[in-house]
Design a protein around this motif. Structure first.
Motif, PDB file in Angstrom:
ATOM      1  N   ILE A 174      83.064  59.733  19.225  1.00 36.88           N
ATOM      2  CA  ILE A 174      82.599  60.987  18.617  1.00 36.88           C
ATOM      3  C   ILE A 174      82.602  60.951  17.091  1.00 36.88           C
ATOM      4  O   ILE A 174      81.581  61.276  16.455  1.00 36.88           O
ATOM      5  N   PRO A 175      83.705  60.571  16.421  1.00 36.50           N
ATOM      6  CA  PRO A 175      83.673  60.585  14.955  1.00 36.50           C
ATOM      7  C   PRO A 175      82.713  59.561  14.375  1.00 36.50           C
ATOM      8  O   PRO A 175      82.155  59.771  13.294  1.00 36.50           O
ATOM      9  N   SER A 176      82.535  58.458  15.097  1.00 39.51           N
ATOM     10  CA  SER A 176      81.637  57.419  14.594  1.00 39.51           C
ATOM     11  C   SER A 176      80.192  57.903  14.584  1.00 39.51           C
ATOM     12  O   SER A 176      79.477  57.760  13.585  1.00 39.51           O
ATOM     13  N   VAL A 177      79.765  58.478  15.695  1.00 37.45           N
ATOM     14  CA  VAL A 177      78.402  59.003  15.778  1.00 37.45           C
ATOM     15  C   VAL A 177      78.214  60.145  14.778  1.00 37.45           C
ATOM     16  O   VAL A 177      77.195  60.224  14.073  1.00 37.45           O
ATOM     17  N   GLY A 178      79.222  61.019  14.692  1.00 35.71           N
ATOM     18  CA  GLY A 178      79.140  62.135  13.759  1.00 35.71           C
ATOM     19  C   GLY A 178      79.049  61.666  12.314  1.00 35.71           C
ATOM     20  O   GLY A 178      78.267  62.198  11.515  1.00 35.71           O
ATOM     21  N   ASN A 179      79.834  60.644  11.963  1.00 34.14           N
ATOM     22  CA  ASN A 179      79.831  60.130  10.601  1.00 34.14           C
ATOM     23  C   ASN A 179      78.479  59.535  10.231  1.00 34.14           C
ATOM     24  O   ASN A 179      77.943  59.789   9.143  1.00 34.14           O
ATOM     25  N   LEU A 180      77.897  58.749  11.144  1.00 33.60           N
ATOM     26  CA  LEU A 180      76.614  58.122  10.846  1.00 33.60           C
ATOM     27  C   LEU A 180      75.510  59.164  10.717  1.00 33.60           C
ATOM     28  O   LEU A 180      74.630  59.056   9.851  1.00 33.60           O
ATOM     29  N   LEU A 181      75.547  60.190  11.552  1.00 35.75           N
ATOM     30  CA  LEU A 181      74.554  61.257  11.454  1.00 35.75           C
ATOM     31  C   LEU A 181      74.686  61.993  10.121  1.00 35.75           C
ATOM     32  O   LEU A 181      73.684  62.264   9.440  1.00 35.75           O
ATOM     33  N   MET A 182      75.936  62.286   9.741  1.00 33.08           N
ATOM     34  CA  MET A 182      76.163  62.964   8.464  1.00 33.08           C
ATOM     35  C   MET A 182      75.792  62.066   7.283  1.00 33.08           C
ATOM     36  O   MET A 182      75.327  62.542   6.252  1.00 33.08           O
ATOM     37  N   ASP A 183      76.016  60.749   7.434  1.00 28.40           N
ATOM     38  CA  ASP A 183      75.590  59.804   6.386  1.00 28.40           C
ATOM     39  C   ASP A 183      74.099  59.953   6.108  1.00 28.40           C
ATOM     40  O   ASP A 183      73.661  60.034   4.953  1.00 28.40           O
ATOM     41  N   TYR A 184      73.327  59.962   7.180  1.00 24.97           N
ATOM     42  CA  TYR A 184      71.866  60.053   7.034  1.00 24.97           C
ATOM     43  C   TYR A 184      71.474  61.365   6.350  1.00 24.97           C
ATOM     44  O   TYR A 184      70.631  61.383   5.435  1.00 24.97           O
ATOM     45  N   ILE A 185      72.122  62.448   6.773  1.00 23.95           N
ATOM     46  CA  ILE A 185      71.773  63.765   6.207  1.00 23.95           C
ATOM     47  C   ILE A 185      72.237  63.882   4.759  1.00 23.95           C
ATOM     48  O   ILE A 185      71.467  64.252   3.862  1.00 23.95           O
ATOM     49  N   PHE A 186      73.511  63.557   4.521  1.00 25.82           N
ATOM     50  CA  PHE A 186      74.106  63.808   3.204  1.00 25.82           C
ATOM     51  C   PHE A 186      73.681  62.796   2.139  1.00 25.82           C
ATOM     52  O   PHE A 186      73.490  63.150   0.977  1.00 25.82           O
ATOM     53  N   ILE A 187      73.556  61.506   2.548  1.00 25.18           N
ATOM     54  CA  ILE A 187      73.235  60.473   1.557  1.00 25.18           C
ATOM     55  C   ILE A 187      71.719  60.298   1.421  1.00 25.18           C
ATOM     56  O   ILE A 187      71.162  60.339   0.324  1.00 25.18           O
ATOM     57  N   TYR A 188      71.056  60.098   2.565  1.00 24.78           N
ATOM     58  CA  TYR A 188      69.624  59.779   2.519  1.00 24.78           C
ATOM     59  C   TYR A 188      68.752  61.010   2.253  1.00 24.78           C
ATOM     60  O   TYR A 188      67.877  60.991   1.390  1.00 24.78           O
TER      61      TYR A 188
END
Length: 462
Positions: A174-188
């Motif tokens: 769960i945290p791994s998938v959540g982190n990668l999704l947030m990476d895409y939203i927040f960084i990209y």
């Protein structure tokens, strides 16, 4: 995927049981490691290679505080596994309540100290020059989420001690998938840079905590807490501390290693050399996930059967865990030995218009990483004995040998080597220290494990 109850840990065939425990643990570690790996790739491509180095500087501090939860979790879970094996449910529940109280008290205190000394800690861990600014941004935000990470680490080991590896696996995914999704939203998408990377990580911790809280409040858990369970009990705290100190010492030693490595490598090649180590560090976390999965799966099996005095099953679990982990470690070694350049290139931005300083760092990393990676992982095929041997003593509650064997590789061998060899061999001296330390630690662990099997676990005592 079939569920494993606590009672099945003492009755099912060891090979089948080890697979049931190790596969979910491996998948969970794989997803968590992929998260760290892909997160670093995103950061390297969307922010820059200096940002990867900045995160590498912060990790040992945040992971050490988070590892307080893991230490309390593994120490307490050893007690829980043996208590369930001995049919002492009351002690298991009381131990779990004490784990929660300890985790909250210690991690919140450490976070407060970490924030207070932020400007001293970051340079001490190698956050110098261009690395300091992005490292401080990442550090401050992530530290607010560390108590959630600690509770997740603690809770995950307890879930596995109950014989519920599937739920432990989900908690890691769960945290791994959540982190990668947030990476895409927040960084990209939002272009928040290091702020985005830090908030993505922190939100991932909170999501994991939410799921673990759900598990223990549901009917899936056998450990139902009452308010009295949270009151600290000194004998239990002492036992948790003695066993958990093994894990905490290992993480503390790892943090010291990061501190020394970042500073030594910065002196040898500046930010670029720290970036090389950051990539190597990510691969150390990612590539060995199947070996760590077997080790995690082995712990509750050994602990339960030792508590039930089924020593023949303990011996069998040791042998099969070492065999399975060795085969997997050899496969990892072959892949890393053949494709180090391709792996390194994944972390570096290829977009046009990069500044000259960034292009110079990328060229340096591509040139130096392949040799470094081959040396760092040179002894990988034999490390299973080292990991399973140390884990065995922790699983059965023998804190002193567990502590000594845990510290053997990094504390007794690796740290002295990296302080000495670079003075004579430069950069090469750093990388070959990994392989030498692995070989020496494996020999020492094999000696003590063989002696333990001949005495405590001999057929005469079964």
């Amino acid at each position: 995927m079939a569920k494993v109850s606590a009672e099945q840990l003492g009755s099912e065939p060891i090979g089948q049981l080890l697979v049931k425990q190790a596969v979910p643990a491996s998948i969970g570690i794989l997803v968590m490691s992929l998260n760290i790996l892909v997160d670093s790739i995103f950061v390297g491509n969307w922010i820059g290679s200096v940002a990867i180095a900045a995160i590498n500087v912060v990790l040992p501090v945040s992971f050490f505080i988070g590892a307080l939860g893991m230490a309390i979790g593994i120490g307490g879970s050893s007690i829980i596994s043996r208590a369930l094996g001995a049919d002492n449910h009351a002690k298991a529940v009381k131990t779990f309540g004490n784990q929660i109280t300890l985790t909250l008290l210690l991690t919140i205190s450490m976070v407060a100290l970490g924030l207070y000394f932020v400007d001293s800690l970051i340079p001490a861990f190698g956050g110098k020059g261009a690395i300091f600014g992005p490292a401080k941004i990442y550090y401050v935000i992530v530290l607010y989420g560390i108590p959630f990470l600690a509770l997740c680490m603690m809770g995950n080991t307890v879930i596995r001690a109950e014989g519920k590896p599937k739920f432990a696996m989900i908690a890691m995914i769960i945290p791994s998938v959540g982190n990668l999704l947030m990476d895409y939203i927040f960084i990209y998408l939002f272009d928040w840079g290091m702020h985005g990377a830090a908030w993505a990580t922190t939100i991932g911790y909170i999501l994991c905590f939410s799921y673990i809280l759900y598990f223990f409040r549901s009917k899936n858990s056998e450990l139902k807490l009452t308010p009295r369970c949270f009151v600290l009990d000194f004998p239990i705290i002492k036992e948790i501390g003695s066993l958990g100190f093994v894990t905490l010492s290992r993480q503390a030693t790892t943090s010291v290693v990061y501190l020394l490595m970042n500073n030594i490598l910065f002196g040898l090649g500046g930010e670029a050399m720290v970036a090389v180590y950051a990539i190597i560090g990510r691969m150390l976390m990612f590539a060995l996930f199947p070996v760590f999965g077997v080790t995690q799966g082995f712990l509750p099996i050994a602990g339960y059967n030792y508590g039930a005095q089924k020593y023949q099953r303990v011996r069998e679990s040791i042998n099969k865990a070492i065999l399975y982990a060795s085969v997997l470690a050899t496969a990892v070694f072959i892949g890393l030995f053949l494709f180090p350049s391709e792996i390194a290139s994944l972390f570096l931005s290829s977009k046009e218009g990069l500044p000259e300083s960034e292009l110079a760092i990328n060229a340096f990393v591509l040139e130096h990483t392949p040799t470094a990676m081959r040396w760092v992982f040179a002894a990988t095929p034999i490390i299973a004995l080292q990991l399973i041997g140390a884990a065995y003593f922790q699983a059965i509650g023998k804190a002193v040998p567990a502590l000594l064997l845990t510290l053997t590789r990094q504390g007794f061998f690796f740290i002295p080597l990296i302080l000495i060899l670079p003075n004579f061999l430069g950069e090469l001296g750093v990388w070959i220290s990994f392989a030498i330390a692995d070989v020496l630690a494996t020999v020492v662990t094999g000696f003590y494990l063989r002696r333990e099997i001949r005495t405590t676990l001999s057929p005469a005592t079964s």
